[in-house]
Design a protein around this motif. Structure first.
Motif, short mmCIF file in Angstrom:
data_model
loop_
_atom_site.label_atom_id
_atom_site.label_comp_id
_atom_site.label_asym_id
_atom_site.label_seq_id
_atom_site.Cartn_x
_atom_site.Cartn_y
_atom_site.Cartn_z
N CYS A 1 6.09 5.38 8.64
CA CYS A 1 6.67 4.64 7.50
C CYS A 1 8.11 5.03 7.18
O CYS A 1 9.00 4.18 7.19
CB CYS A 1 5.81 4.85 6.27
N PHE B 1 6.75 16.75 -2.61
CA PHE B 1 7.74 16.30 -1.62
C PHE B 1 9.02 17.12 -1.66
O PHE B 1 10.11 16.61 -1.48
CB PHE B 1 8.01 14.79 -1.75
N LEU B 2 8.85 18.42 -1.92
CA LEU B 2 9.99 19.34 -1.85
C LEU B 2 9.70 20.45 -0.84
O LEU B 2 10.13 21.58 -1.03
CB LEU B 2 10.28 19.93 -3.24
N HIS B 3 8.93 20.13 0.21
CA HIS B 3 8.69 21.13 1.26
C HIS B 3 9.72 20.94 2.35
O HIS B 3 9.75 19.90 3.02
CB HIS B 3 7.29 20.97 1.84
N PHE C 1 11.63 14.45 8.30
CA PHE C 1 10.47 13.57 8.17
C PHE C 1 10.30 12.68 9.40
O PHE C 1 11.26 12.34 10.08
CB PHE C 1 10.55 12.72 6.89
N GLY C 2 9.02 12.34 9.66
CA GLY C 2 8.71 11.41 10.74
C GLY C 2 7.62 10.48 10.25
O GLY C 2 7.49 10.25 9.05
N PHE D 1 3.31 14.22 13.57
CA PHE D 1 4.39 14.25 12.57
C PHE D 1 3.98 14.97 11.30
O PHE D 1 4.80 15.38 10.51
CB PHE D 1 4.91 12.83 12.27
N LYS D 2 2.66 15.12 11.11
CA LYS D 2 2.13 15.92 10.01
C LYS D 2 0.67 16.23 10.33
O LYS D 2 0.12 15.66 11.28
CB LYS D 2 2.26 15.18 8.68
N ILE E 1 12.92 14.67 0.37
CA ILE E 1 12.68 15.60 1.49
C ILE E 1 14.02 16.02 2.11
O ILE E 1 14.25 17.20 2.38
CB ILE E 1 11.79 14.94 2.57
N ARG F 1 7.69 25.13 9.60
CA ARG F 1 6.94 24.66 8.44
C ARG F 1 6.64 25.76 7.43
O ARG F 1 5.87 25.56 6.49
CB ARG F 1 5.62 24.03 8.89
N GLU G 1 0.85 -1.21 0.00
CA GLU G 1 0.00 0.00 0.00
C GLU G 1 0.88 1.24 0.00
O GLU G 1 1.99 1.22 0.49
CB GLU G 1 -0.96 -0.02 1.20
N PHE G 2 0.33 2.31 -0.57
CA PHE G 2 1.08 3.57 -0.63
C PHE G 2 0.27 4.69 0.01
O PHE G 2 0.31 5.85 -0.41
CB PHE G 2 1.41 3.92 -2.09
N LEU G 3 -0.51 4.33 1.04
CA LEU G 3 -1.42 5.29 1.66
C LEU G 3 -0.66 6.30 2.50
O LEU G 3 0.25 5.94 3.24
CB LEU G 3 -2.42 4.57 2.57
N ARG G 4 -1.08 7.56 2.39
CA ARG G 4 -0.54 8.59 3.29
C ARG G 4 -1.55 8.85 4.39
O ARG G 4 -2.75 9.00 4.10
CB ARG G 4 -0.32 9.91 2.55
N GLU G 5 -1.08 8.96 5.61
CA GLU G 5 -1.99 9.30 6.70
C GLU G 5 -2.59 10.67 6.40
O GLU G 5 -1.91 11.56 5.90
CB GLU G 5 -1.25 9.32 8.03
N LYS H 1 7.93 -1.00 -2.91
CA LYS H 1 7.41 -0.26 -1.76
C LYS H 1 8.55 0.44 -1.00
O LYS H 1 8.48 1.64 -0.69
CB LYS H 1 6.66 -1.22 -0.84
#
Ligand code: UDX
Length: 435
Positions: A263, A252-254, A259-260, A323-324, A218, A414, A151-155, A207
């Motif tokens: 995953c 994904f260039l922020h 990163f936390g 974490f986000k 990142i 941020r 899976e490639f799900l983002r929270e 994956k």
């Protein structure tokens, strides 16, 4: 069609509810009786936007069931998904596969007929083949086809990611497994989602490689941000300027505090360990991990420096702990590196997070004060730190912040505020990678 989803954690719940929404009859199985009881009574143990409504409507429509009975669930299933946790093993960073193999064993022992056994948990390369060997050993009498379907799900956007993915990866050598999975993902065929068919090992590696690449992207922009600060450049414009190149891409260039999450930290570490074990080290990913760890630790020093070298006796408002945004997940959040260090350096912390405070409490020092909202946190503070970019914080007018606070230091990890507006409101404002 009918499937069983073993594990009512993040991946199992989201995938189970989404498959049910596709019209499939889904049984979500978990050993934890209290969790299943809660789910049966409509309580969702995690915060994920849209998940409670999706679960509710599919339960009402009779397509989504929760149970602790593995045997019952797997024996009516065309496919059984293993979606249990694979935490980092303590000590060595390898993925802990004990839950995966325990689940595989239990499924095989309970089966009375053939099925397709699918790993959805993120598992190191080679695990699918081990699961296949285990199935063969335990049930030579049954035809159990094995597949890997990462899976490639983002929270925070997991449902959208499941319903409208960039791609679906299916790794298997069995025609039967391929046919069953194709049928399960039929609604995605209709919206022309690319489906990538591969072998088992390839799917497993896709994956890890995807997560490691994103973590690298990142980390790259984070280091560029540090350089921007030294040379007077603006990392937002650099990110835009390079991201418009289609070969690089804008996402994904922020730049931020590192990163936390559940995953990237765990998966990059597990990938590095796998690569070392087979004598093909991934030096770039090793460096990404080291740079990211150092970055999270360095963020507290940034805050201390902004407070003229000492936070002793000062009150610091902390906005955001998770974490986000759009999650209550605290796993590997930069806040866990920053807040304890500030407390240790003598600061009083007034923290606010829209969803994460309950999860944060046992992980942070007991001295931390939890506040009603952002203004309450800012009230009387000498300095303010933004750790998570919740939308609610973006809307805060600088003047109101200035009214609430005693001091004028804002450290925005941020980049949610406009530097000019902050300076106009009288703040000594610092952010990431901006002059
Ligand atoms: C990630 C992957 O995106 C997902 O495909 C995989 O299945 C699980 O891991 P997730 O951990 O939910 O998803 O969050 P993500 O949005 O990817 O963010 C991970 C971390 O990177 C967060 O700490 C986030 O703040 C940080 N990040 C992300 C940045 O610092 N900058 C960015 O540009 C993007």
């Amino acid at each position: 069609m009918h499937i069983a989803m073993i594990g009512a954690g993040y991946v199992g719940l989201v995938s189970g509810a989404c498959f049910a929404e596709f019209g499939i009859d889904v049984s979500v199985v978990d050993k934890d009786e209290s969790k299943i009881a809660a789910l049966k009574s409509g309580r969702i143990p995690i915060f994920e936007p849209g998940l409670d409504e999706l679960v509710k409507s599919n339960v009402e429509d009779g397509r989504l069931h929760f149970t602790t009975d593995t045997a019952e669930a797997v024996n009516k299933a065309d496919a059984v998904f293993i979606a249990v946790g694979t935490p980092s093993r303590r000590g060595d960073g390898h993925a802990d596969l004990s839950y995966v193999f325990a689940a595989a064993r239990e499924i095989c022992q309970a089966l009375t007929g053939p099925t397709v056994l699918v790993t959805k948990s993120t598992v190191p390369v080679g695990t699918g083949r081990k699961v296949a060997a285990l199935a063969k050993e335990l049930r030579p009498d049954l035809d159990i086809a094995v597949a890997s379907n990462p899976e490639f799900l983002r929270e925070g956007s997991a449902i959208g990611d499941f319903m409208r993915p960039d791609r679906v990866v299916i790794g298997t050598e069995s025609d039967r497994a391929r046919a069953v999975l194709k049928r399960l993902y039929r609604p995605l065929y209709l919206i022309e989602t690319p489906i990538v068919f591969t072998g088992l090992e390839t799917a497993e590696l896709i994956k890890y490689a995807a997560n490691a690449f994103l973590a690298t992207k990142i980390t790259f922009i984070n280091e560029i941000a540090d350089l921007c600060e030294k040379v007077g450049a603006d990392v937002h414009d650099v990110a835009k300027g390079i991201g418009l190149d289609g070969r690089i891409g804008r996402k994904f260039l922020h730049a931020g505090p590192g990163f936390g999450g559940s995953c990237f930290p765990k998966d990059t570490l597990a990938l590095v360990r796998t690569a070392q074990d087979v004598g093909s080290p991934l030096r770039i990913v090793e460096t990404v991990i080291a740079v990211n760890d150092a970055r999270k630790a360095a963020m507290s020093e940034r805050v201390i420096a902004a407070c003229d070298g000492s936070v002793a006796g000062k009150t610091i408002a902390v906005l955001g702990l998770t974490f986000k945004p759009e999650t209550d997940d605290m796993r590997d959040s930069p806040a866990l590196a920053i807040v304890p260090r500030l407390v240790e350096a003598g600061a009083t912390i007034r923290a606010y997070d829209p969803e994460g405070m309950e999860q944060a409490r046992p992980l942070l020092p007991p001295e931390v004060q939890y506040c009603r909202d952002a203004y309450d946190a800012a009230s009387g503070a000498d300095a303010l730190v933004v750790i998570t970019e919740w939308n609610a914080f973006r809307a805060i007018p600088p003047a109101r912040l200035a009214q609430a606070m005693r001091g004028r230091v804002v450290v925005d990890l941020r980049n949610i505020f406009d530097p000019a507006a902050m300076r106009e409101a009288g703040f000594r404002y610092s952010s990431i990678g901006r002059p």
